[in-house]
Motif scaffolding. Structure first.
Motif, PDB file in Angstrom:
ATOM      1  N   TYR A 102      36.797 -55.885  14.175  1.00 38.81           N
ATOM      2  CA  TYR A 102      36.354 -56.399  12.916  1.00 38.81           C
ATOM      3  C   TYR A 102      34.924 -56.231  12.571  1.00 38.81           C
ATOM      4  N   ASP A 152      44.314 -68.588  13.000  1.00 36.23           N
ATOM      5  CA  ASP A 152      43.389 -67.585  13.481  1.00 36.23           C
ATOM      6  C   ASP A 152      43.189 -67.650  14.203  1.00 36.23           C
ATOM      7  N   SER A 199      47.111 -67.104  15.481  1.00 42.67           N
ATOM      8  CA  SER A 199      47.570 -65.933  14.665  1.00 42.67           C
ATOM      9  C   SER A 199      47.164 -64.832  16.047  1.00 42.67           C
ATOM     10  N   ALA A 200      47.201 -63.341  16.591  1.00 43.51           N
ATOM     11  CA  ALA A 200      47.245 -61.787  17.273  1.00 43.51           C
ATOM     12  C   ALA A 200      46.665 -61.043  16.537  1.00 43.51           C
ATOM     13  N   LEU A 249      41.754 -65.307   2.482  1.00 43.74           N
ATOM     14  CA  LEU A 249      39.887 -65.125   2.131  1.00 43.74           C
ATOM     15  C   LEU A 249      39.343 -64.569   3.367  1.00 43.74           C
ATOM     16  N   GLY A 260      43.637 -66.920   8.425  1.00 41.28           N
ATOM     17  CA  GLY A 260      42.123 -66.802   9.502  1.00 41.28           C
ATOM     18  C   GLY A 260      41.284 -67.497   8.273  1.00 41.28           C
ATOM     19  N   ARG A 314      36.055 -74.038   7.560  1.00 43.09           N
ATOM     20  CA  ARG A 314      35.142 -74.328   5.885  1.00 43.09           C
ATOM     21  C   ARG A 314      36.188 -74.834   5.322  1.00 43.09           C
TER      22      ARG A 314
HETATM   23  C1  LIG Z   1      34.734 -63.663   7.580  1.00 42.10           C
HETATM   24  S1  LIG Z   1      35.875 -65.330   7.870  1.00 42.10           S
HETATM   25  C2  LIG Z   1      36.683 -65.934   6.271  1.00 42.10           C
HETATM   26  C3  LIG Z   1      37.089 -67.323   7.031  1.00 42.10           C
HETATM   27  C4  LIG Z   1      37.687 -67.992   6.334  1.00 42.10           C
HETATM   28  N1  LIG Z   1      38.588 -67.611   6.151  1.00 42.10           N
HETATM   29  C5  LIG Z   1      36.733 -69.220   5.610  1.00 42.10           C
HETATM   30  O1  LIG Z   1      36.536 -68.691   3.995  1.00 42.10           O
HETATM   31  O2  LIG Z   1      35.767 -69.257   5.709  1.00 42.10           O
HETATM   32  C6  LIG Z   1      36.817 -64.087   8.671  1.00 42.10           C
HETATM   33  C7  LIG Z   1      38.546 -64.979   9.224  1.00 42.10           C
HETATM   34  O3  LIG Z   1      39.501 -63.717   9.856  1.00 42.10           O
HETATM   35  C8  LIG Z   1      39.692 -64.273  11.599  1.00 42.10           C
HETATM   36  N2  LIG Z   1      40.619 -63.694  11.541  1.00 42.10           N
HETATM   37  C9  LIG Z   1      40.191 -61.841  11.824  1.00 42.10           C
HETATM   38  N3  LIG Z   1      41.961 -61.187  12.309  1.00 42.10           N
HETATM   39  C10 LIG Z   1      42.667 -62.346  12.601  1.00 42.10           C
HETATM   40  C11 LIG Z   1      44.236 -61.766  12.946  1.00 42.10           C
HETATM   41  N4  LIG Z   1      44.290 -61.252  13.439  1.00 42.10           N
HETATM   42  N5  LIG Z   1      44.363 -63.497  12.774  1.00 42.10           N
HETATM   43  C12 LIG Z   1      43.849 -64.374  12.019  1.00 42.10           C
HETATM   44  N6  LIG Z   1      42.883 -64.212  11.437  1.00 42.10           N
HETATM   45  C13 LIG Z   1      41.640 -63.477  11.370  1.00 42.10           C
HETATM   46  C14 LIG Z   1      38.665 -64.398  11.642  1.00 42.10           C
HETATM   47  O4  LIG Z   1      38.808 -65.106  13.389  1.00 42.10           O
HETATM   48  C15 LIG Z   1      37.631 -65.244  10.961  1.00 42.10           C
HETATM   49  O5  LIG Z   1      37.542 -66.958  11.001  1.00 42.10           O
END
Ligand SMILES: C[S@@+](CC[C@H](N)C(=O)[O-])C[C@H]1O[C@@H](n2cnc3c(N)ncnc32)[C@H](O)[C@@H]1O
Length: 266
Positions: A223, A118, A138-139, A157, A96, A101
């Motif tokens: 989401y 991601d 990812s999926a 995170l 994710g 960032r």
């Molecule tokens: C709030 S953001 C946080 C991004 C990063 N972890 C950070 O701290 O900057 C949440 C992230 O989770 C990703 N996400 C949501 N569902 C996901 C999935 N099934 N697999 C991978 N990533 C996912 C979103 O696309 C998004 O980029």
């Protein structure tokens, strides 16, 4: 199509374009010069848009980049506290990771050992090409997750803070399945007191799911914003994995996210 940056009135988009141009030119005035990480920011990065549109924003580029330093220090403090220092980890997966960032900071301290993933289109390519990490798509459905390797640390995170509750068990199992023996899964959840202070009233089971988030481009049913009590989270870990978390650290990240640490038996 209107992007979150346009919604901020336009200047942030122009600021970001100018910033990225300085970075590409390797200018002595570029942020990357003094931060010593790659400071390119993807124009579709919703986290940057969040900083740019924030009521307290003064210098969103700097605020976005410095926030990654904060995450690095918070992760290091957490792992030191359980005697599993970050720099001793072998293979690490940042799951994710969005448009990086945090990835840019982690890549510098874990050269050759970091993979990022991601689900957003374009993220694996950007993460790989910009920060030199391994990356995979990812999926949305954990059944579709294809993991290239196992990891000593999987760091997640603010992803469970957006997933509907029915997806927690399958995602916990999938991500625990990504661990090498003795490996750690660290994921974050919203702190209960932080949510109550915002006026959230939990449902009887100790959860509340709101169909809005910082990513207006993604369907809120898939989401959203996920609020949970500590008791629900701890019980969910046991339901999903058959054993309790190794550690639970309140407000370990930012001002309102707790960290949950799962350890795979050696
Ligand atoms: C709030 S953001 C946080 C991004 C990063 N972890 C950070 O701290 O900057 C949440 C992230 O989770 C990703 N996400 C949501 N569902 C996901 C999935 N099934 N697999 C991978 N990533 C996912 C979103 O696309 C998004 O980029």
């Amino acid at each position: 199509m209107t992007t979150p940056l346009d919604a901020g009135g336009g200047p942030a988009a122009a600021l970001l374009a100018a910033h990225n141009e300085l970075e590409r030119q390797g200018s002595p005035d570029a942020m990357g010069h003094w931060m010593r990480v790659n400071c390119l920011i993807h124009p579709d990065d919703d986290i940057f848009a969040f900083f740019a549109n924030h009521a307290l924003a003064k210098n969103p580029v700097r605020e976005y980049l410095a926030d990654g330093w904060r995450t690095l220090s918070e992760l290091m403090v957490l792992l030191e506290g359980i005697d599993r220092p970050l720099l001793r980890m072998g293979r690490v997966l940042e799951f994710g990771a969005g448009f990086g960032r945090f990835t840019r900071h982690l890549a510098r301290v874990l050269p050759g050992r970091l993979t990022a993933s991601d689900v957003l289109p374009g993220t694996p390519e950007f993460l790989r090409d910009t920060f030199g990490v391994k990356a995979f798509a990812s999926a949305r459905d954990p059944a579709g997750l294809r993991l290239p390797e196992t990891y000593d640390l999987v760091f997640v995170l603010s992803v469970f803070t957006h997933l509907p509750m029915h997806q927690w068990t399958p995602w916990l199992r999938a991500l625990e399945g990504a661990l090498a023996p003795g490996g750690l899964l660290v994921f974050t959840v919203h702190n209960e007191a932080f949510s109550r202070d915002l006026g959230v009233q939990f449902d009887a089971d100790g959860t509340k799911f709101l169909t809005s988030s910082e990513s207006p481009s993604v369907d809120g049913e898939v989401y959203g914003t996920t609020l949970t009590t500590r008791a629900w989270v701890e019980a969910e870990v046991v339901r999903a994995l058959g054993r309790p978390a190794r550690a639970y650290a309140e407000r370990a990240f930012w001002h309102g996210q707790d960290a949950v640490v799962i350890e795979r038996p050696a």
